[in-house]
Design a protein around this motif. Structure first.
Motif, short mmCIF file in Angstrom:
data_model
loop_
_atom_site.label_atom_id
_atom_site.label_comp_id
_atom_site.label_asym_id
_atom_site.label_seq_id
_atom_site.Cartn_x
_atom_site.Cartn_y
_atom_site.Cartn_z
N ALA A 150 0.86 -1.03 0.02
CA ALA A 150 0.07 -0.09 -0.04
C ALA A 150 0.89 1.42 -0.07
N THR A 151 2.05 1.14 0.14
CA THR A 151 3.03 2.41 0.18
C THR A 151 3.15 2.80 -1.14
N ALA A 152 2.61 2.24 -2.16
CA ALA A 152 2.56 2.99 -3.41
C ALA A 152 1.61 4.04 -3.55
N PHE A 153 0.70 4.14 -2.71
CA PHE A 153 -0.34 5.27 -2.90
C PHE A 153 0.13 6.47 -2.07
N LEU A 154 -0.24 7.75 -2.81
CA LEU A 154 0.24 8.78 -2.00
C LEU A 154 -0.52 9.12 -0.66
N HIS A 155 -1.60 8.97 -0.59
CA HIS A 155 -2.45 9.31 0.67
C HIS A 155 -1.83 8.25 1.92
N VAL A 156 -1.47 7.18 1.68
CA VAL A 156 -0.90 5.91 2.47
C VAL A 156 0.36 6.61 3.06
N LYS A 157 1.07 7.12 2.06
CA LYS A 157 2.67 7.84 2.40
C LYS A 157 2.21 9.02 3.68
N GLU A 158 1.00 9.83 3.12
CA GLU A 158 0.68 11.01 3.57
C GLU A 158 0.38 10.49 5.20
N LYS A 159 -0.36 9.60 5.25
CA LYS A 159 -0.86 9.02 6.72
C LYS A 159 0.27 8.44 7.47
N LEU A 160 1.28 7.56 6.82
CA LEU A 160 2.28 7.20 7.44
C LEU A 160 3.33 8.17 8.16
N ALA A 161 3.26 9.23 7.27
CA ALA A 161 4.40 10.39 7.56
C ALA A 161 3.54 11.16 8.95
N GLU A 162 2.28 10.94 8.82
CA GLU A 162 1.61 11.61 10.06
C GLU A 162 2.03 10.97 11.20
N LEU A 163 1.94 9.81 11.29
CA LEU A 163 2.34 9.10 12.35
C LEU A 163 3.79 9.07 12.78
N ILE A 164 4.71 9.47 11.71
CA ILE A 164 6.13 9.71 12.08
C ILE A 164 6.07 11.36 12.59
N ILE A 165 5.25 12.21 12.01
CA ILE A 165 5.42 13.48 12.70
C ILE A 165 4.75 13.53 14.12
N GLN A 166 3.97 12.84 14.34
CA GLN A 166 3.37 12.53 15.81
C GLN A 166 4.54 12.15 16.71
N LEU A 167 5.14 11.08 16.21
CA LEU A 167 6.38 10.50 17.17
C LEU A 167 7.49 11.76 17.11
N GLU A 168 7.76 12.22 16.06
CA GLU A 168 8.86 12.98 16.21
C GLU A 168 8.58 14.58 17.14
N THR A 169 7.50 14.75 17.03
CA THR A 169 6.88 15.98 17.79
C THR A 169 7.07 15.68 19.25
N ILE A 170 6.42 14.44 19.61
CA ILE A 170 6.69 14.24 21.25
C ILE A 170 8.05 14.02 21.48
N LYS A 171 8.90 13.37 20.69
CA LYS A 171 10.18 13.25 21.00
C LYS A 171 11.12 14.53 21.11
N ALA A 172 10.79 15.57 20.10
CA ALA A 172 11.38 16.78 20.13
C ALA A 172 10.95 17.67 21.37
N LEU A 173 9.66 17.34 21.92
CA LEU A 173 9.25 17.94 23.14
C LEU A 173 9.95 17.60 24.19
#
Ligand SMILES: Cc1cc2nc3c(=O)[nH]c(=O)nc-3n(C[C@H](O)[C@H](O)[C@H](O)COP(=O)(O)OP(=O)(O)OC[C@H]3O[C@@H](n4cnc5c(N)ncnc54)[C@H](O)[C@@H]3O)c2cc1C
Length: 472
Positions: A313-336
């Motif tokens: 499913a990583t071939a699809f743009l919106h799936v990449k967008e959603k996976l990036a959102e998970l990464i952004i969540q993680l990196e935000t909390i880590k940065a804080l």
């Protein structure tokens, strides 16, 4: 110093734990608790293991070894050591076990570290907390904290609305007697000690509920009433539920005797609130909760990625967008978290992480986690149910079909089934549902914790003044 009794041995006492209408006789072997207790024991074993001991323990001034949750941080290195210790345990449980005692120990450590500040207005507190801190640390006692009243009538502040709340019913020279209830005390059935306080501010007319107690779990007259168990005795089909079901319980006190040395605050709204918002206790405990959240979000990122990758499913743009959102969540909390440590400041000689960053992380977590589960559902879709009922099906007469039809892009059918079972345990099992509720509410009602952040934000006026300055 008395000798520490091993954890499992300590569980075999007279505690009144109730589940499914019966008193639990042997908690160590009971199906609802045995997986979780085994996990706790394995985490405790790491404290003795030569390879991991240095990550979890420190040498006290008295020359003994203690868990790092008891360390009073004086330097950045101390804070970092504490973070590593919390993270090490959290990582062993995918960040799913959050009440491994570090939270309540941090409250005790904070109060102990700040005892001189409180002693001037409350003589006797310093001695009591010092004694309790040393005892918990040296005996490696496990504990949990409960600050909330049972949900009976939240908007009725009259006497009737306060019926059933935990209070002192009588006192004598030796101590006090307690009756009433507290909710929720996660992990209460299998820890040693309960730290009881009032999460909300009490008014003068509510003096009788403004107490802080430390109660042994086996106290006579204390009943620990569990919710239904979410533990399944099948580690492959339920990798999380079988090992990490932290039991939630209501505590019912029926004339429980408590000696004075364990009454840290006695019917005192001002002092009870002072301890509740004690800077050291609040920030040290929040620090642990944010480290644990990072560990959980890391597991979510890993599971989300694998679900998508193994389904192509990583071939699809919106799936990449959603996976990036998970990464952004993680990196935000880590940065804080990193920012909170970087901007830590000394307070009464204790180096405390910066409050703004920790509070932001905690508040974001209440919204991030439900959204993370939604994303896992959107990515996994029906594939989350494309699994046989049990992994044992792979040994059945239809196994060749399963090996063919259940495989993923690059993973074998069995590997992908295991992955989906892990994902389902996080998203769809009773344990998964409990975790969504937990992340929303574990640190209080998010409506009020957000409002509290608005009220306490110290940069507001500076920002407003600057905006007017620019307008000029
Ligand atoms: C799984 C789980 C485990 C937990 N474990 C622990 C634990 O071990 N120890 C611990 O101390 N806590 C624990 N908690 C947190 C705690 O028990 C409460 O759930 C949490 O603080 C929210 O309070 P409440 O559930 O009583 O909700 P309530 O306060 O009853 O709120 C219910 C609803 O009414 C609204 N509401 C109620 N009163 C007001 C008000 N005065 N003003 C505005 N809105 C209001 C709320 O916004 C909410 O929508 C746990 C929570 C969960 C879900």
């Amino acid at each position: 110093m008395s000798q520490a009794i091993p954890y499992i041995q300590r569980l075999h006492d007279d505690r009144n734990v109730w589940i499914n209408g019966k008193k639990v006789n042997n908690i160590e072997h009971h199906p609802a608790f045995k997986g979780t207790i085994r996990t706790i024991q394995s985490l405790l074993n790491l404290q003795k293991n030569e390879e991991t001991k240095s990550l979890l323990m420190y040498r006290t001034e008295e020359g003994t070894d203690a868990h790092l949750s008891f360390l009073i941080p004086r330097t950045h290195e101390d804070l970092q050591k504490k973070r590593i210790a919390y993270q090490y345990w959290a990582d062993q449980t995918f960040g799913v076990m959050s009440r491994l005692s570090e939270y309540s120990r941090s409250l005790i450590t904070g109060w102990y570290a700040n005892r001189a500040e409180h002693e001037s207005s409350h003589p006797g507190f310093s001695e009591k907390i010092a004694h309790y801190y040393q005892q918990s640390r040296d005996l490696d006692l496990l504990s949990t904290a409960a600050g909330h009243d049972p949900q009976r009538n939240r908007s009725n502040i009259t006497k009737k609305g306060k019926e059933g709340l935990l209070r002192i019913t009588r006192r004598n020279r030796e101590g006090v007697f307690l009756s009433g209830a507290k909710m929720i005390a996660t992990a209460a059935p299998y820890v040693d000690e309960l730290l009881l306080f009032s999460f909300h501010k009490r008014s003068e007319s509510e003096r009788e509920f403004a107490n802080v107690f430390v109660v042994p779990v086996h106290a006579k007259g204390l009943h620990i009433v569990c919710r239904e168990s979410f533990a399944y005795d099948h580690p492959v089909d339920y990798p999380l539920s079988s090992r990490f079901d932290e039991m939630d319980a209501v505590l019912i006190f029926d004339e429980v005797f408590l000696p004075w040395e364990r009454v840290l605050v006695y019917e005192d709204p001002e002092f009870s609130w002072k301890l509740r918002i004690d800077r050291a206790a609040s920030l040290l405990s929040q620090h642990q909760t944010v480290v644990r959240l990072v560990s959980k979000l890391e597991s979510v990122v890993a599971i989300g990625n694998e679900l998508a990758e193994t389904a192509g499913a990583t071939a699809f743009l919106h799936v990449k967008e959603k996976l990036a959102e998970l990464i952004i969540q993680l990196e935000t909390i880590k940065a804080l978290l990193i920012a909170s440590e970087h901007h830590a400041q000394l307070y009464n000689g204790v180096l405390l992480p910066a409050p703004n960053f920790l509070t932001t992380a905690r508040n974001l977590g209440t919204r991030f986690y439900p959204r993370a589960l939604e994303i896992l559902q959107q990515i996994g879709a029906g594939g989350l149910l494309q699994v046989p009922s049990s992994i044992e099906e792979f040994d059945s007469p239809i196994r060749s079909f399963l090996h063919e039809y259940y495989k993923g892009t690059y993973s074998s059918a069995k590997e992908r089934t295991k992955l989906i079972k892990l994902a389902w345990d996080l998203i769809g099992s009773p344990l998964g549902a409990r975790h969504e509720l937990y992340e929303r509410f574990y640190s209080g009602d998010p409506v009020r914790t957000y409002a509290a952040q608005y009220h306490s934000y110290q940069h507001k006026q500076r920002l407003i003044d600057f905006a007017y300055e620019v307008l000029k």
